[in-house]
Design an enzyme around this catalytic site. Structure first.
Site, mmCIF file in Angstrom:
data_model
loop_
_atom_site.group_PDB
_atom_site.id
_atom_site.type_symbol
_atom_site.label_atom_id
_atom_site.label_comp_id
_atom_site.label_asym_id
_atom_site.label_seq_id
_atom_site.Cartn_x
_atom_site.Cartn_y
_atom_site.Cartn_z
ATOM 1 C CD1 TRP A 168 -4.840 2.993 -3.066
ATOM 2 C CD2 TRP A 168 -3.836 4.922 -2.490
ATOM 3 N NE1 TRP A 168 -4.374 2.864 -1.776
ATOM 4 C CE2 TRP A 168 -3.754 4.035 -1.404
ATOM 5 C CE3 TRP A 168 -3.285 6.191 -2.374
ATOM 6 C CZ2 TRP A 168 -3.134 4.382 -0.204
ATOM 7 C CZ3 TRP A 168 -2.664 6.545 -1.169
ATOM 8 C CH2 TRP A 168 -2.599 5.648 -0.117
ATOM 9 N N GLY A 169 -3.293 4.515 -8.194
ATOM 10 C CA GLY A 169 -3.200 5.308 -9.425
ATOM 11 C C GLY A 169 -2.478 6.638 -9.240
ATOM 12 C CG ASP A 185 -2.342 0.352 0.898
ATOM 13 O OD1 ASP A 185 -2.510 1.225 0.034
ATOM 14 O OD2 ASP A 185 -3.275 -0.192 1.509
ATOM 15 C CG ASP A 199 -9.571 1.890 -0.889
ATOM 16 O OD1 ASP A 199 -8.573 1.915 -1.642
ATOM 17 O OD2 ASP A 199 -9.495 1.706 0.333
HETATM 18 C C1 GLA Z 1 -6.029 1.102 1.391
HETATM 19 C C2 GLA Z 1 -6.148 0.122 0.219
HETATM 20 C C3 GLA Z 1 -7.251 -0.873 0.502
HETATM 21 C C4 GLA Z 1 -6.966 -1.610 1.812
HETATM 22 C C5 GLA Z 1 -6.799 -0.605 2.939
HETATM 23 C C6 GLA Z 1 -6.311 -1.274 4.219
HETATM 24 O O1 GLA Z 1 -7.152 1.927 1.510
HETATM 25 O O2 GLA Z 1 -6.389 0.815 -0.968
HETATM 26 O O3 GLA Z 1 -7.379 -1.781 -0.562
HETATM 27 O O4 GLA Z 1 -5.808 -2.381 1.654
HETATM 28 O O5 GLA Z 1 -5.843 0.394 2.600
HETATM 29 O O6 GLA Z 1 -6.155 -0.363 5.267
#
Ligand code: GLA
Length: 383
Positions: free
Chosen positions: A164-165, A129, A186
């Protein structure tokens, strides 16, 4: 060691969407049992991934991550062994920043020791992440670091980058060595989220592909608004089966990994049908991993469109989608996908939802698509 990992998009299950922080060894074991029993394994799903919230809040005196003994009393090696004994693979989660998104220790400046630890535990997949990234640290460099650590840890570990891009990740992630990259924020268990994520990736088709897949986030198919994480479920969230089917068709034809996010221990028959639709899965898993292109319906180009993907045996995947609020016509003119009328050839349409050939057509195929619904065909050139 050679690293020919994830030639096609990884398929599996991830704990986050439904269970978030509410995870433990028992859940993972029963999920692994069910995975095999209900046919997900036979359908091609492979990875069982524990997301955030699995560790203690502090590293041990040697700087190593420690599984929370209340959630995972036998440690992670035991979980890995259990999953491996079922013929499945085991995934875990960490973060490029100082902390994970939920505030547990991240791997920043611990990349090599953490990769070694994951290898020791028998991990086959690492989701990585982007929370708590120091502002002065270069994101691309942090993914390069973990990629280098994983690629040399003595075990094959698929590297699932999750930023996340951000930072135009599609431009540099393949060169880092990761096998998949999250390209979206997300997902939430509602139609608007599915639609927004799909729309956001329409212009990113050229960037995914074999060995480094564009990850549009985990599936919400079959959640029906059930999650202990109210942000994901949005309390009133949940989708219709038609919306879930469309979600699965989009992720499949757009080449996204297929990571299930519902509780697979009590799937409805409709959920099982969607997630284990072998004809749709075959399109997602086509060996060549070609990108898709889009053909819009001429009189409703924003809402009604077809995605086309060349498949390795000469067939084409043809997905028809209606993102609007009213039923509408989709008329696919074959010259738009490379087949002139003068060729004398026709296309045989195999319906991937009904699992049968629905006809052979010259020049065009016209049909109605219901709002938020989709059709998925595998078409073959015939004389
Ligand atoms: C981010 C990621 C999610 C998940 C959460 C966990 O938001 O994008 O997919 O892994 O963290 O805290």
């Amino acid at each position: 060691m050679e690293h020919l990992l994830a030639p096609t998009p990884p398929m599996g299950w991830n704990s986050w969407n439904t269970f978030s922080w509410n995870i433990n060894e028992e859940l993972i074991r029963t999920t692994a049992d069910k995975f095999v029993e209900c046919g997900l394994k036979d359908a091609g799903y492979e990875y069982i991934v524990i997301d955030d919230c699995w560790s203690l809040r502090e590293r041990d005196e040697n700087g190593r991550l420690v599984p929370d003994p209340e959630k995972f009393p036998n440690g992670m090696k035991a979980v890995a062994d259990y999953i491996h004994a079922k013929g499945l693979k085991f995934g875990m989660y960490s973060c490029a920043g100082t902390h994970t998104c939920a505030g547990y220790p991240g791997s920043f400046e611990h990349e090599f020791i953490d990769a070694a630890t994951f290898a020791e535990w028998g991990v086959d997949y690492l989701k990585y992440d982007y929370c708590y990234k120091p502002a002065t640290a270069d994101g691309a460099n942090l993914y390069r670091r973990m990629a280098m650590a994983l690629r040399n840890c003595g075990r094959d570990i698929v590297f699932s980058a999750c930023n996340w891009g951000a930072d135009d990740v599609h431009g540099w992630i393949r060169s880092s060595g990761a096998q998949l990259f999250r390209s979206t924020g997300d997902i939430q268990d509602k139609w608007e989220s599915i639609k927004a994520l799909a729309e956001s990736q329409m212009d990113k088709a050229p960037y995914g592909g074999a060995y480094c897949h564009n990850d549009m986030d985990m599936l919400v198919v079959g959640m029906y608004g059930r999650s202990c994480n109210t942000w994901i479920a949005e309390k009133i969230g949940g989708c219709s089966d038609a919306e879930y089917r469309t979600h699965f068709a989009l992720w499949s034809i757009m080449g996204s990994p297929l990571m299930i996010g519902c509780d697979i221990r009590d799937m409805t028959p409709a959920t099982a049908d969607i997630l284990m639709n072998r004809d749709v899965i075959a399109i997602n898993q086509d060996k060549e991993c070609r990108s898709f292109y889009r053909v819009n319906q001429w009189n409703n180009p924003k809402n009604i469109f077809t995605l086309v993907r060349a498949l390795s045996n000469g067939d084409y995947a043809v997905g028809m989608f209606n993102f609007g609020e009213h039923p509408g016509e989709m008329s696919l003119e074959f010259f738009d996908i490379g087949l002139p009328y003068a060729s004398g050839m026709a296309l045989e349409f195999y319906d991937c939802y009904q699992h049968k050939v629905v006809g052979t057509f010259k020049e065009r195929y016209s049909t109605n698509v219901e709002p938020h619904d989709s059709l998925m065909f595998r078409v073959k050139l015939v004389k």
